[in-house]
Design an enzyme around this catalytic site. Structure first.
Site, PDB file in Angstrom:
ATOM      1  N   HIS A 127      47.620 116.605  63.310  1.00 52.47           N
ATOM      2  CA  HIS A 127      46.991 117.838  63.762  1.00 52.47           C
ATOM      3  C   HIS A 127      47.867 118.440  64.857  1.00 52.47           C
ATOM      4  CE1 HIS A 127      43.973 120.187  66.073  1.00 52.47           C
ATOM      5  NE2 HIS A 127      43.258 120.223  64.963  1.00 52.47           N
ATOM      6  N   LYS A 230      32.809 115.990  66.698  1.00 55.18           N
ATOM      7  CA  LYS A 230      33.078 115.480  65.348  1.00 55.18           C
ATOM      8  C   LYS A 230      32.148 114.310  64.985  1.00 55.18           C
ATOM      9  CE  LYS A 230      36.712 118.188  64.772  1.00 55.18           C
ATOM     10  NZ  LYS A 230      38.096 117.758  64.873  1.00 55.18           N
ATOM     11  N   CYS A 368      44.995 123.578  61.191  1.00 50.01           N
ATOM     12  CA  CYS A 368      45.780 123.120  62.344  1.00 50.01           C
ATOM     13  C   CYS A 368      46.762 122.030  61.943  1.00 50.01           C
ATOM     14  CB  CYS A 368      44.870 122.633  63.467  1.00 50.01           C
ATOM     15  SG  CYS A 368      43.899 123.954  64.216  1.00 50.01           S
TER      16      CYS A 368
END
Length: 410
Positions: A127, A230, A368
């Site tokens: 990421h 998350k 991303c």
């Protein structure tokens, strides 16, 4: 409805008020869990309780509200320690998210260890948050950022990773699970390879923590980072786990507030771990909400969640792959609950827009992970990512939506 994996998904779904809404007149099918998850009532109530009953600053107050807030904040730290399998609460630092955790390690530990010609090793699966901080310190110090490649399945080429662990490698930072492809990296093996050469390693666990039971001591990593939002917790809160000996060596990342023991105009004495890294008034409500979230995950059972999501991923992979003109990007043998795909001749944003009209929330873009998208020759993918509350029926809605997008846009 009890699934074959032992998870009562219908009961779970009642715990998530966000799932009860309709979108464009359709029942919401939320498949953007890799971006952020919906929140259970246990988390919402924990946060509400803090703001309505215990709203006070922590650690320094002597009144009852402050004492209750402090107790809840530190209880959350204990819950996270248990969730990660860490040795001590001293190894659990509350931060704003995985991004801040990685930046903290980059600036406080690695920056001072880098000289011109040194190297930091990452992988092609990262990421942006596990790329840019290392680019910044490498550029400043004249060091090089090395990238271990992946194969056409989206799996790390482990032999290349090991080969890149050279005499000038000073640090390794790798994702546990790819947010774009769902690939699960063999981080325990990677940590052993790094440690055999005396190199510390950080694992970005933002995408692993919601799906798999964790034990940082078994993994052998020196640092582990994840974000609260998350794991069904609040936004703006996260965790850096670090081995106590390394955290002791590291200077504070920020100054002020709770990170001090004493201050004069001539000298400041820093606080003990983990408070040395928690400057200013922390996100008390966020930490309390995160503690409730990891408690909810543990109560539900990470093994049950992982098995259920694996069933969803297997079913969705077969169903989506059967649609003519669809290419699935990422076919690693070990995957978490992420399915990325492209529809031939159609931009991912357009697919995402049609799915939204059908009530299906997915992510459309480079996620991303622009370098990884370039590796597979696509500007963007549509990504469906599954959580504990998703169902096989929702996968069917997704598939029908993709077919409709193909009819309209293909």
């Amino acid at each position: 409805m009890m699934t074959t994996t032992g998870l009562d998904v219908e009961r779970l779904r009642r715990d998530f008020p966000g799932l009860e809404q309709t979108v464009h007149g359709k029942r919401l099918v939320y498949l953007d869990n890799a971006a952020t998850t919906q929140k259970p009532r246990a988390v919402i109530e924990a946060i509400t309780n803090y703001y309505t009953r215990d709203c006070a600053n922590i650690h320094r107050g002597v009144h009852l509200l402050s004492e209750r807030a402090t107790a809840s904040y530190e209880a959350a730290r204990s819950s996270v320690r248990r969730f990660l399998g860490a040795s001590s609460e001293r190894e659990i630092v509350f931060v704003r998210g995985a991004t801040e955790a990685i930046n903290l390690v980059a600036q406080s530990l690695v920056r001072a260890r880098l000289s011109a010609g040194d190297e930091v090793l990452i992988t092609a699966l990262e990421h942006h948050s596990n790329i840019v901080p290392w680019q910044m310190v490498c550029e400043e110090k004249g060091a090089a950022l090395r990238v271990a490649p992946v194969d056409d399945r989206g799996e790390l080429i482990l032999e290349e990773f090991e080969r890149l662990l050279g005499p000038r490698t000073r640090f390794v930072s790798v994702t546990h699970v790819s947010n774009a492809l769902g690939t699960v990296n063999p981080v325990k093996q990677m940590a052993a390879m790094a440690h055999a050469r005396g190199i510390p390693i950080l694992v970005d666990g933002a995408q692993a923590a919601p799906h798999h039971a964790l034990d940082v001591r078994e993994l052998g990593c020196d640092f582990y980072a994840f974000s609260g939002h998350k794991v069904y917790g609040p936004t703006g809160i996260g965790v850096l786990y670090g081995k106590e000996a390394l955290l002791e060596q590291m200077p504070p990342y920020q100054g002020g507030g709770d990170m001090i023991r004493s201050v004069t105009f001539e000298k400041t004495t820093y606080n003990d771990l983990p408070y040395k890294f928690e400057a200013g008034t922390p996100d008390v409500a966020g930490a309390i909400g995160l503690g409730a979230a990891v408690g909810y995950l543990e109560q539900t059972g990470l093994d049950n969640i992982s098995a259920h999501e694996g069933e969803l991923l297997c079913y969705a992979t077969g169903a989506v792959a059967s649609i003519p003109g669809v290419r699935i990007v990422g076919s690693a043998r070990r995957k978490a609950a992420v399915l990325s795909f492209v529809l031939e001749g159609v931009h991912a944003h357009d697919v995402g827009t049609v799915l939204d009209q059908e009530g299906v929330a997915v992510r459309a873009g480079h996620h991303c992970a622009q370098p990884l998208m370039a590796r597979f020759g696509v500007p963007a993918t549509t990504r469906a990512s599954f959580g504990m509350y998703n169902t096989l029926e929702e996968v069917d809605v997704l598939v029908r939506g993709i077919r409709k997008a193909k009819e309209i846009l293909g």
